[in-house]
Enzyme design. Sequence first.
Site, PDB file in Angstrom:
ATOM      1  N   CYS A  89       0.815  -1.219   0.000  1.00  0.00           N
ATOM      2  CA  CYS A  89       0.000   0.000   0.000  1.00  0.00           C
ATOM      3  C   CYS A  89       0.849   1.268   0.000  1.00  0.00           C
ATOM      4  CB  CYS A  89      -0.929   0.003   1.218  1.00  0.00           C
ATOM      5  SG  CYS A  89      -2.158  -1.315   1.177  1.00  0.00           S
TER       6      CYS A  89
ATOM      7  N   ASP B 174       2.876   2.469   2.460  1.00  0.00           N
ATOM      8  CA  ASP B 174       3.268   2.964   3.773  1.00  0.00           C
ATOM      9  C   ASP B 174       3.236   1.817   4.768  1.00  0.00           C
ATOM     10  OD1 ASP B 174       3.587   5.910   3.483  1.00  0.00           O
ATOM     11  OD2 ASP B 174       1.491   5.800   2.885  1.00  0.00           O
TER      12      ASP B 174
ATOM     13  N   CYS C 247       6.963   8.002   2.801  1.00  0.00           N
ATOM     14  CA  CYS C 247       7.460   9.293   2.338  1.00  0.00           C
ATOM     15  C   CYS C 247       8.089  10.087   3.480  1.00  0.00           C
ATOM     16  CB  CYS C 247       6.312  10.093   1.721  1.00  0.00           C
ATOM     17  SG  CYS C 247       5.013  10.490   2.914  1.00  0.00           S
TER      18      CYS C 247
ATOM     19  N   CYS D  82      -0.263  10.118   7.264  1.00  0.00           N
ATOM     20  CA  CYS D  82       0.993   9.711   7.896  1.00  0.00           C
ATOM     21  C   CYS D  82       0.911   9.857   9.413  1.00  0.00           C
ATOM     22  CB  CYS D  82       2.149  10.535   7.351  1.00  0.00           C
ATOM     23  SG  CYS D  82       2.456  10.303   5.587  1.00  0.00           S
TER      24      CYS D  82
END
Length: 285
Positions: free
Chosen positions: A35, A37, A62, A106
């Site tokens: 996915c 992450d 990221c 995130c």
Amino acid sequence: MWDYTDKVKEHFLNPRNVGDIPDADAIGEVGSLACGDALKLFIKLDDKKEKIVDAKFQTFGCGSAIASSSALTEMVKGKTLDEALNVTNKEIADFLGGLPEEKMHCSVMGQEALEVAIAKYRGGPVPSHNHEHDMEQEGEIVCKCFGLTDGFLKKVIQQNNLHTVEQVTHFTKAGGACGGCIPKIKEIIDEVFHEGKYAAPKKPEKLTNLRKMQLIQEVLENEIRPQLWADGGDLELIDIKGNTVQIAFRKACAGCSSSGFTARFVEQKLKDLVADDIVVEEVQG
């Protein structure tokens, strides 16, 4: 480009507490490499098992994912488990001076990992944020692409005051792949805020061929590509033949096992915002 704060840049370039804790008291894992992450959080308690004395992380993602994980480990040190559980994803983002809305997922991922780690340590029901893990589900799976349940989505919607599907996608990724769960996400938003049914996205009643082509390009550039960039992917418009839009996936999306779902998401977005008869065709090129 997104406007990152100096603190986000600092925690990305010089992340704190990277690594593992071999004798960790609690470990929480969320996300998946497929996915885009993934986060593994390690927690060490003091001798009395009352306060967190150390926290480390390993993450694949990221710069915002790295910065959020770094911030979280700094924030929970010295807290009791109950105090740590009260740390919200908004507080993680605030600690960093803010995150672009497209990157708020995130901070949510960090909060998820913390919840899983503490639940496993205490031996209670483990909240499931990923259907690939054999855990007790926190409700019914809504987003099959990312394994997100209705209970989890309701909580994120309430905590962050989210009123649109686009916001929910930014915070959780739900609806950002195949798009099949978008109607259910709308229902959950309605339920949380006791609102009426959402109106279908407005699109022009009549379009010339030229205007249709322009709208297709605008939607790809402004609505779709930014979501793919968030996970290191991209797409290129190859051609428009009548109602058929030919695209090729680039970067992380190229060759991805979920590209079929993503193509259907692109198609549904174009149907919603441009015309109902659009068909998206993925090509190699």
